[in-house]
Design a protein around this motif. Structure first.
Motif, PDB file in Angstrom:
ATOM      1  N   ILE A 205      10.025  89.604  36.949  1.00  0.00           N
ATOM      2  CA  ILE A 205      10.388  89.722  38.365  1.00  0.00           C
ATOM      3  C   ILE A 205       9.461  90.749  39.003  1.00  0.00           C
ATOM      4  O   ILE A 205       9.650  91.962  38.852  1.00  0.00           O
ATOM      5  CB  ILE A 205      11.863  90.148  38.527  1.00  0.00           C
ATOM      6  CG1 ILE A 205      12.790  89.142  37.838  1.00  0.00           C
ATOM      7  CG2 ILE A 205      12.220  90.293  40.004  1.00  0.00           C
ATOM      8  CD1 ILE A 205      14.241  89.580  37.782  1.00  0.00           C
ATOM      9  N   ASP A 206       8.437  90.257  39.691  1.00  0.00           N
ATOM     10  CA  ASP A 206       7.483  91.164  40.320  1.00  0.00           C
ATOM     11  C   ASP A 206       7.298  90.907  41.806  1.00  0.00           C
ATOM     12  O   ASP A 206       6.472  91.559  42.455  1.00  0.00           O
ATOM     13  CB  ASP A 206       6.125  91.093  39.598  1.00  0.00           C
ATOM     14  CG  ASP A 206       5.591  89.672  39.485  1.00  0.00           C
ATOM     15  OD1 ASP A 206       6.165  88.764  40.135  1.00  0.00           O
ATOM     16  OD2 ASP A 206       4.609  89.463  38.742  1.00  0.00           O
ATOM     17  N   ASN A 207       8.060  89.963  42.352  1.00  0.00           N
ATOM     18  CA  ASN A 207       8.020  89.736  43.791  1.00  0.00           C
ATOM     19  C   ASN A 207       9.336  89.091  44.224  1.00  0.00           C
ATOM     20  O   ASN A 207      10.160  88.700  43.385  1.00  0.00           O
ATOM     21  CB  ASN A 207       6.811  88.880  44.201  1.00  0.00           C
ATOM     22  CG  ASN A 207       6.792  87.531  43.499  1.00  0.00           C
ATOM     23  OD1 ASN A 207       7.773  86.779  43.535  1.00  0.00           O
ATOM     24  ND2 ASN A 207       5.685  87.213  42.827  1.00  0.00           N
ATOM     25  N   ALA A 208       9.523  88.969  45.521  1.00  0.00           N
ATOM     26  CA  ALA A 208      10.781  88.461  46.058  1.00  0.00           C
ATOM     27  C   ALA A 208      11.067  87.040  45.596  1.00  0.00           C
ATOM     28  O   ALA A 208      12.208  86.702  45.245  1.00  0.00           O
ATOM     29  CB  ALA A 208      10.768  88.538  47.583  1.00  0.00           C
ATOM     30  N   GLU A 209      10.055  86.199  45.575  1.00  0.00           N
ATOM     31  CA  GLU A 209      10.260  84.807  45.163  1.00  0.00           C
ATOM     32  C   GLU A 209      10.749  84.738  43.721  1.00  0.00           C
ATOM     33  O   GLU A 209      11.667  83.971  43.393  1.00  0.00           O
ATOM     34  CB  GLU A 209       8.957  84.020  45.319  1.00  0.00           C
ATOM     35  CG  GLU A 209       9.096  82.551  44.955  1.00  0.00           C
ATOM     36  CD  GLU A 209       7.803  81.759  45.117  1.00  0.00           C
ATOM     37  OE1 GLU A 209       7.829  80.540  44.857  1.00  0.00           O
ATOM     38  OE2 GLU A 209       6.779  82.362  45.502  1.00  0.00           O
ATOM     39  N   ALA A 210      10.158  85.561  42.850  1.00  0.00           N
ATOM     40  CA  ALA A 210      10.576  85.571  41.450  1.00  0.00           C
ATOM     41  C   ALA A 210      12.015  86.074  41.313  1.00  0.00           C
ATOM     42  O   ALA A 210      12.785  85.583  40.477  1.00  0.00           O
ATOM     43  CB  ALA A 210       9.636  86.444  40.630  1.00  0.00           C
ATOM     44  N   LEU A 211      12.389  87.049  42.145  1.00  0.00           N
ATOM     45  CA  LEU A 211      13.761  87.554  42.096  1.00  0.00           C
ATOM     46  C   LEU A 211      14.759  86.466  42.486  1.00  0.00           C
ATOM     47  O   LEU A 211      15.765  86.259  41.798  1.00  0.00           O
ATOM     48  CB  LEU A 211      13.910  88.757  43.027  1.00  0.00           C
ATOM     49  CG  LEU A 211      15.328  89.323  43.161  1.00  0.00           C
ATOM     50  CD1 LEU A 211      15.887  89.751  41.807  1.00  0.00           C
ATOM     51  CD2 LEU A 211      15.357  90.481  44.147  1.00  0.00           C
TER      52      LEU A 211
END
Length: 463
Positions: A205-211
């Protein structure tokens, strides 16, 4: 306490004994440990079952002036039990007195607990708890429970829930999605939680989309194991309409950058809206709890930790902010079924009125929840029932939940049912509602059991 305690008149007594008493229970929000039911062991003594995790009782014992040694310390189980009996002798009017005796009744003990009877009751109860007839599962069955809704972090693998789902039980143990740690937005704490969450589920999880992708995966996983609800314990109702920059602010936070208080509030609002939209897509119920000021006694927190009796009631909520949150979802046609819980009694009427502005298409789609925590006493329940009736439709209420860490707290459903039947009975006898069985019986069955089954889609998901 005789069989008619809390039941004020003949209508109340008839409604409780003939209709409410034997109805099953959907305890849709609690903090029970599901591994207790997977292992299905017994309990060595009543202190383990009654006092080891019940901060309601710990708080009362401290108010009695007892040593912490007798509460959470190293005193023997029998000494702690005697200390609790002493505390009850000081507690007329406190619901803990009635709850304790309802819980003893579940173990087949009718005797009043006093300092004089404590030793005898402790030994009698402990002897019964050693029997297989009082294993964790058997105790749940004693209360005619159909559903237990536990409280679970999104990172949980839900191993106990998986194991229990494979068994042929008379009740289901369902997870509830509780992403509160995700909404703690101080950068170090947030990053630490995201790291642990990422490690637990095996997704970077390194960006909003991944979260959002990770959260969707976990919601689907929870759904598969019977989850039909999400729960949030929020410090306040503050809300800022998400904007075009909200995602970039979240990305900054994911990079361990500090946000200003206003930016952090916008990210929290953005996350809450996004979560609620996804709850609506899955048909989940969103439960929102406000009003707890946590861990006000820092010395107690250092020595006993969280959830140990050091939380208190905060001031009134900002209803205008909450209305903006609900309106944001409603305007997108993505408002899930929602239950609003107040801790400060002054918030009950404003929340009940607000619920009416957003209810449609589903009976009680947005509704005021049952009397919670410091309000779960006779007067508090009567007031909450009255407000539900005055400002909405009482017959759509999903009724009682324990919100408890103590297994025997399931007895509180009987407590609520007695108060509810007494209130309904008094309206009948005062001429405010018809003495008509065809109206009264469905009302009692609905509020005490059936409405929750429909609202949370429990019956549908079991078929």
């Amino acid at each position: 306490m005789n069989d008619d305690f809390l039941l004020g008149g003949p209508t109340a007594r008839w409604l409780f004994h003939e209709v409410a008493k034997t109805l099953p229970i959907h305890d849709f929000h609690n903090h029970l440990d599901p591994t207790v039911f997977r292992e299905n062991g017994g309990f060595p003594h009543l202190t383990a079952l009654w006092l080891d995790q019940d901060h309601y009782k710990w708080r009362a014992m401290r108010q009695a002036g007892l040593s912490e040694q007798l509460i959470t310390g190293e005193a023997s189980p029998e000494e702690k039990f005697a200390a609790w009996a002493h505390t009850l002798s000081l507690a007329p009017g406190n619901p803990l007195f009635i709850w304790s005796h309802l819980e003893l009744r579940a173990l087949g003990i009718q005797e009043v607990l006093t300092p004089t009877t404590a030793t005898r009751i402790f030994r009698m109860a402990s002897e019964r708890l050693a029997s297989k007839e009082y294993s964790a599962r058997k105790i749940v069955e004693l209360f005619h429970v159909r559903t237990l809704g536990t409280t679970d972090d999104p990172s949980s693998e839900l191993e106990a829930h998986k194991a229990l789902a494979r068994e042929d039980l008379s009740f289901s143990v369902r997870p509830t999605f509780r992403p509160d740690k995700l909404l703690t937005l101080q950068a170090p704490l947030f990053r630490r939680y995201l790291h642990d969450f990422s490690e637990a589920i095996g997704i970077t999880i390194d960006n909003a989309e991944a979260l959002w992708d990770a959260l969707e995966v976990r919601m689907d996983y929870f759904y598969h194991l019977g989850c039909r609800s999400a729960d949030h314990a929020l410090p306040d109702t503050a809300f800022l309409e998400p904007s075009a920059r909200s995602e970039s602010l979240l990305n900054r936070l994911l990079k361990n950058e500090e946000l200003t208080p206003t930016e952090a509030l916008e990210v929290r609002s953005y996350l809450l809206v996004g979560l609620a939209q996804r709850y609506a897509e899955r048909g989940w119920v969103m439960q929102l709890h406000w009003g707890a000021l946590r861990n006000v006694n820092s010395r107690g927190l250092r020595h006993q930790g969280t959830d140990a009796g050091y939380d208190v009631m905060s001031g009134p909520l900002d209803i205008s902010s909450l209305s903006r949150f609900l309106n944001t979802l409603e305007n997108k046609d993505q408002l899930p079924k929602t239950i609003l819980y107040n801790l400060n009694p002054s918030d009950a009427t404003p929340l009940a009125v607000l619920a009416g502005a957003f209810s449609h298409s589903v009976p009680g789609k947005v509704q005021l929840g049952a009397a919670w925590w410091f309000n779960d006493h006779q007067r508090g329940n009567q007031q909450q029932i009255g407000i539900l009736a005055e400002q909405g439709l009482l017959g759509t209420s999903v009724g009682m939940l324990t919100d408890s860490r103590s297994l025997l707290s399931l007895a509180r459903h009987e407590y609520f049912r007695r108060i509810f039947c007494s209130q309904l009975g008094s309206w009948v006898e005062e001429g405010d509602f018809p003495s008509d069985e065809s109206l009264l019986v469905p009302l009692v069955k609905g509020v005490c059991y059936e409405n929750a089954a429909r609202f949370f889609s429990f019956e549908e998901s079991q078929s």
